[in-house]
Design a protein around this motif. Structure first.
Motif, PDB file in Angstrom:
ATOM      1  N   MET A   1       1.056  -1.199   0.042  1.00  0.00           N
ATOM      2  CA  MET A   1       0.071   0.067   0.082  1.00  0.00           C
ATOM      3  C   MET A   1       0.746   1.256  -0.018  1.00  0.00           C
ATOM      4  O   MET A   1       0.606   2.195  -0.790  1.00  0.00           O
ATOM      5  N   LYS A   2       1.990   0.942   0.901  1.00  0.00           N
ATOM      6  CA  LYS A   2       2.732   2.188   0.894  1.00  0.00           C
ATOM      7  C   LYS A   2       3.285   2.653  -0.285  1.00  0.00           C
ATOM      8  O   LYS A   2       3.514   3.665  -0.731  1.00  0.00           O
TER       9      LYS A   2
ATOM     10  N   ARG B   1       2.565   1.992  -3.301  1.00  0.00           N
ATOM     11  CA  ARG B   1       1.769   2.770  -4.377  1.00  0.00           C
ATOM     12  C   ARG B   1       1.843   4.466  -4.155  1.00  0.00           C
ATOM     13  O   ARG B   1       1.829   4.966  -5.003  1.00  0.00           O
ATOM     14  N   GLY B   2       1.651   4.754  -2.728  1.00  0.00           N
ATOM     15  CA  GLY B   2       1.633   6.068  -2.431  1.00  0.00           C
ATOM     16  C   GLY B   2       2.866   6.810  -3.133  1.00  0.00           C
ATOM     17  O   GLY B   2       3.016   7.902  -3.711  1.00  0.00           O
ATOM     18  N   TYR B   3       3.997   6.020  -2.703  1.00  0.00           N
ATOM     19  CA  TYR B   3       5.325   6.762  -3.430  1.00  0.00           C
ATOM     20  C   TYR B   3       5.288   6.682  -5.159  1.00  0.00           C
ATOM     21  O   TYR B   3       5.702   7.738  -5.599  1.00  0.00           O
TER      22      TYR B   3
ATOM     23  N   LEU C   1       2.837   7.010  -6.778  1.00  0.00           N
ATOM     24  CA  LEU C   1       1.828   8.165  -7.240  1.00  0.00           C
ATOM     25  C   LEU C   1       2.468   9.335  -7.347  1.00  0.00           C
ATOM     26  O   LEU C   1       2.581  10.116  -8.085  1.00  0.00           O
ATOM     27  N   LEU C   2       3.206   9.617  -6.168  1.00  0.00           N
ATOM     28  CA  LEU C   2       3.925  10.837  -5.910  1.00  0.00           C
ATOM     29  C   LEU C   2       5.077  11.093  -6.843  1.00  0.00           C
ATOM     30  O   LEU C   2       5.341  12.137  -7.333  1.00  0.00           O
TER      31      LEU C   2
ATOM     32  N   PHE D   1       5.914  14.187  -9.867  1.00  0.00           N
ATOM     33  CA  PHE D   1       7.049  14.616  -9.925  1.00  0.00           C
ATOM     34  C   PHE D   1       7.478  14.801 -11.113  1.00  0.00           C
ATOM     35  O   PHE D   1       7.946  15.609 -11.859  1.00  0.00           O
TER      36      PHE D   1
ATOM     37  N   THR E   1      20.178  41.967 -19.132  1.00  0.00           N
ATOM     38  CA  THR E   1      21.421  42.267 -19.413  1.00  0.00           C
ATOM     39  C   THR E   1      22.358  41.213 -20.072  1.00  0.00           C
ATOM     40  O   THR E   1      21.928  40.082 -19.868  1.00  0.00           O
TER      41      THR E   1
ATOM     42  N   GLU F   1      25.154  40.282 -18.824  1.00  0.00           N
ATOM     43  CA  GLU F   1      25.391  39.312 -17.779  1.00  0.00           C
ATOM     44  C   GLU F   1      24.291  38.351 -17.469  1.00  0.00           C
ATOM     45  O   GLU F   1      24.893  36.926 -17.362  1.00  0.00           O
ATOM     46  N   ASP F   2      23.211  38.853 -17.483  1.00  0.00           N
ATOM     47  CA  ASP F   2      22.149  37.553 -17.435  1.00  0.00           C
ATOM     48  C   ASP F   2      22.092  36.538 -18.399  1.00  0.00           C
ATOM     49  O   ASP F   2      22.107  35.331 -17.936  1.00  0.00           O
TER      50      ASP F   2
ATOM     51  N   ASN G   1      25.514  34.375 -18.030  1.00  0.00           N
ATOM     52  CA  ASN G   1      25.034  33.298 -16.846  1.00  0.00           C
ATOM     53  C   ASN G   1      23.958  32.200 -17.189  1.00  0.00           C
ATOM     54  O   ASN G   1      24.268  31.079 -16.885  1.00  0.00           O
TER      55      ASN G   1
ATOM     56  N   LEU H   1      24.953  28.269 -17.229  1.00  0.00           N
ATOM     57  CA  LEU H   1      24.235  27.046 -16.345  1.00  0.00           C
ATOM     58  C   LEU H   1      23.718  26.175 -17.264  1.00  0.00           C
ATOM     59  O   LEU H   1      22.969  25.241 -16.872  1.00  0.00           O
TER      60      LEU H   1
END
Lengths: 559, 263
Positions: free
Chosen positions: A1-2, A4-6, A8-9, A13, A119, A121-122, A125, A129
């Motif tokens: 049961m537990k 399935r919860g995971y 689902l989460l 995500f 800018t 610089e923006d 950057n 990234l």
């Protein structure tokens, strides 16, 4: 049961990261990721050229940009995009998608994903990234920095063909102003390669978009033109403009201005002053090339001696100015809070027309005659275009924007000066600024920009050619010859100049004052910690007298 | 098949994930950047550079002084208001409380812009940059100083005051012995809510001080344009200053009467 919860989460995500993948599989379009300045392209609707053409009428008292390109925009548009011109003023990005599909029917369709930055610089950057863009529109120094770091893909040789097979859609090569092309061909950047380094022209990596100078927009009601001309850069430290002049709140622009102030009257480190150079030039002791080289050298001086020499001048600027600003200068000038605003020519044009329309005040533009800044923004391709197979679309995008009609649309919408020259663009400039009935008409020669083989001479009001919007948008040859591009700072230089900037921005306390404050702060902290926790440490605890034992104190009763 | 049931542990997951990605990981990244140079090699140069440069230390000192003045002025204005409101028998008390909170609902940049125009009209814009900055901060953070003491004072039992006057205490005694000690958690929470942001709220110093006033937040912003390592170091030092000041004001104590103080 537990479990399935995971699951689902976890699914919740993961969902956002899977969605774009699903969407991407749906059709075989190419996504062109364009990253440019905010409000730097025709977004359609009111205020756009095509909208105004369709909706403004002469009776309303507004100028209509009609008949600039032969018949009318409608037939040009329908011819180019293959769809009828809609009444609500189309935006240029969608038009590009239509045009691309029509011009290159064998290639996959292009979808433009357009995002903006505030800018350079923006932008830098974001790229550092790992954000993947195909086409960028940075300023001069940032183009050089990106190129030097090997982050750019050069344009194809075919891109620069002006005649013969494969040149049909090379609108950039065909239409770019000879002046801008010359600047881009002469400007060099050293690029790191696997075996040492190589010197390349900017032209190979960048296609010009918008350009201009920097100078002062001022209110002639309070500022005497002649006095300003005598002062040049020293206007920043002139006491009669105290609290009425602004500088830019960023290192590069204000360092540039400070160099101007430093060298305006005095020589430093064996470099002669700007006013001396100007005198030599007007006395024909220096050629235009030598003069420009000297000015370029001054405005690119970043060695330690120069930085040390600049510091007191930068301090004096800070003492004298109203403030450092990024955006408020325009409105502050229009509303009369300040008299002079150090600005880019594009912003100057904007604030001049704003003041004229809303406050009915005249504002003028002045470029320090001894030498100033030439800036430009250009389109460059990142390394992604090869990986993502978007190079063709990226170059086509630049070409599309360089069609004179589209260059007009962008220039009309944002108010900056396009790097595109040629006959149609000259017609556009005439439409904006030619004035045959001027009180004091003069011939304003713009051949250097639009092309030597064209009859690019405007008849305009003298005032407009000296300090009006026409001058701000298309500076005269003698001013442009004295303007220098400011290179990028390498890591060590950048650190040196940032330190200088930090020194200037901070309100400095005396060393002893800092010592007193820091010592007392530490004392307070220690004192409080001792008062709070001191009793827990045996050493500080008072020992009970002989014959007594210590009983643990009971908690007081709470109310 | 049963419907999925969420245990307490499962309900913690979203917050744990949030904590991991948006609190702990960024802190570690800042730490990593602060103690490295441009080539990402370990280096304490940023630390040395910070403490050997009087202008950087001055900025920290100025920020703390601006924040301190802001806090004290806020407290001087807000505490009496909170006291009067909490103790008064007014029927429409909430209207007045609402009037203090209302500005918070209007966009902050808009309000600061309005103040800017007002100062220009009075003629002190560009003349008294530090005063203007502090004024802007006080204006912006005042509601944060009113509400926490107000809510703690509302919770004070009236019988305490009755007992005080029964035992011969006058108004001052009841204030000094009951109101002040019992509203201390509220005051402390108000102080934290005003002091900390006013060290970094550079929108105010830029708009009202015409960018001539540099506080530590602006400093960090400017370093992040070019040098993330130094920027991270300044951010880390600010974090330490904040930590110490929270420690001093007892913000880490979990007393039961703190309840209601933090809105």
């Amino acid at each position: 049961m537990k479990k399935r919860g995971y699951i689902l989460l976890a699914a919740l995500f993961l969902l956002p990261s899977v969605l774009p993948l699903l969407a991407g599989c749906a059709d075989d379009t190419v996504e062109l990721r364009v990253y440019s300045w905010e409000e730097y392209i025709d977004e359609g609707g009111e205020g756009a050229l095509l909208y105004d053409e369709l909706h403004l009428t002469d009776e309303a008292g507004a100028a209509v940009p009609s008949d600039l390109i032969g018949d009318d925009y409608k037939s040009w548009y329908e011819d180019a995009m293959g769809t009828p011109l809609s009444e609500d003023g189309p935006a240029i990005l969608e038009d590009f998608e239509l045009w691309y599909a029509k011009t290159y029917p064998d290639r996959p369709r292009v979808k433009v994903k357009y995002s903006t930055f505030g800018t350079n610089e923006d932008m830098y950057n974001k790229i550092m990234l790992g954000k993947e863009y195909d086409l960028l529109c940075p300023s001069d120094y940032m183009i050089m920095k990106l190129a030097a770091e090997g982050r750019l893909t050069p344009y194809d040789e075919d891109f620069f063909l002006t005649e013969g097979e494969g040149s049909e859609n090379n609108y950039y090569a065909k239409n770019v102003s000879p002046y801008i092309d010359g600047v881009f061909a002469n400007g060099k950047v050293t690029i790191k390669t696997e075996d040492g380094s190589e010197e390349k022209a900017w032209r190979e990596y960048a296609a010009g978009y918008m350009w201009g100078t920097t100078g002062f927009v001022y209110n002639p009601e309070y500022v005497d033109r002649e006095e300003l001309e005598n002062l040049g850069w020293s206007a920043f430290t002139n006491k009669s403009y105290a609290n009425k002049i602004t500088a830019k709140d960023n290192v590069r622009d204000t360092y540039f201005a400070a160099l101007g102030v430093t060298y305006q009257e005095e020589k430093h480190n064996q470099i002669s002053s700007l006013s001396d150079l100007e005198k030599q030039y007007t006395a024909n002791e220096l050629s235009a090339e030598e003069y420009n080289a000297a000015v370029t050298r001054i405005f690119n001086a970043t060695d330690e001696e120069t930085v040390d020499a600049v510091e007191p001048y930068l301090m004096a600027i800070k003492q004298n100015i109203y403030g450092f600003e990024t955006d408020t200068g325009k409105t502050d000038l229009a509303s009369g809070k300040i008299w002079l605003n150090y600005a880019w020519s594009g912003d100057a044009v904007y604030v001049m027309s704003l003041a004229e329309e809303e406050n009915d005040t005249e504002l003028d533009y002045y470029v320090p005659s001894a030498g100033s800044n030439l800036w430009f923004d250009g389109w460059v391709m990142t390394k992604n275009v090869e990986k993502r197979k978007t190079k063709h679309a990226a170059q086509a995008f630049v070409n599309f924007l360089s069609m004179p009609e589209n260059a007009m649309r962008n220039s009309y919408y944002i108010g900056y000066t396009s790097a595109i020259g040629g006959e149609k663009m000259f017609d556009y400039a005439s439409y904006l600024y030619a004035d045959d009935e001027a009180e004091d008409p003069v011939e304003y020669d713009l051949k250097y920009f639009f092309g030597e083989d064209l009859d690019a001479v405007l008849t305009a009001d003298r005032a407009d050619t000296l300090h009006g919007q026409l001058f701000a948008q298309y500076p005269s040859t003698d001013i442009i010859d004295r303007c220098a591009v400011m290179n990028y700072f390498d890591a060590a230089t950048s650190e040196r100049i940032n330190e200088l900037w930090a020194h200037v921005k901070a309100e400095k306390l005396d060393a002893w004052a800092i010592t007193v404050i820091v010592v007392s702060a530490v004392a307070i902290v220690l004192g409080v910690i001792f008062a709070k926790f001191g009793h827990k440490i045996d050493f500080f605890r008072r020992k009970p007298k002989k014959g007594y034992t210590l009983v643990k104190q009971q908690d007081p009763i709470r109310i | 098949m049963k419907a999925p049931r969420f245990s307490r542990k499962t309900l913690c997951i979203p917050y744990a994930v949030f904590l991991l990605f948006f609190v702990i990981a960024p802190m570690l990244i800042i730490l990593a950047y602060a103690f490295t140079d441009r080539e990402m090699h370990f280096s304490v140069m940023n630390f040395v550079r910070f403490f050997s440069d009087p202008s950087k230390l001055s900025t920290i000192v100025y920020s703390i002084v601006i924040a301190l003045i802001t806090t004290v002025v806020c407290l001087l204005i807000a505490f009496p208001v909170a006291y009067i409101l909490a103790r008064s028998k007014m029927k429409k008390k909430f209207v007045i409380v609402m009037l203090f909170v209302l500005p918070m609902w209007i966009n902050f940049v808009l309000r600061i812009n309005a103040i800017r125009e007002l100062f220009n009209w009075i003629g002190i814009l560009g003349q008294a940059n530090y005063f203007n900055t502090v004024f802007g901060m006080v204006y912006d953070f005042l509601p944060f100083m009113i509400l926490p003491p107000y809510t703690t004072m509302l919770k004070i039992d009236d019988s305490l005051y009755e007992a005080c006057s029964d035992l011969g205490g006058n108004g001052f005694t009841s204030f000094a012995r009951i109101t002040l000690p019992l509203s201390k958690p509220g005051i402390l929470s108000g102080v934290t809510m005003v002091f900390l942001p006013s060290m970094t709220n550079y929108v105010v110093s830029d708009m009202l001080g015409n960018s001539k006033v540099t506080i530590i937040g602006k400093f960090i912003y400017e370093y992040f344009e070019s040098d993330w390592h130094m920027g991270s170091m300044v951010a880390l030092i600010l974090l330490i200053v904040v930590f110490v000041s929270t420690l001093l004001s007892g913000g880490f104590k979990s007393e039961e009467n703190v309840r209601g103080a933090n809105l």
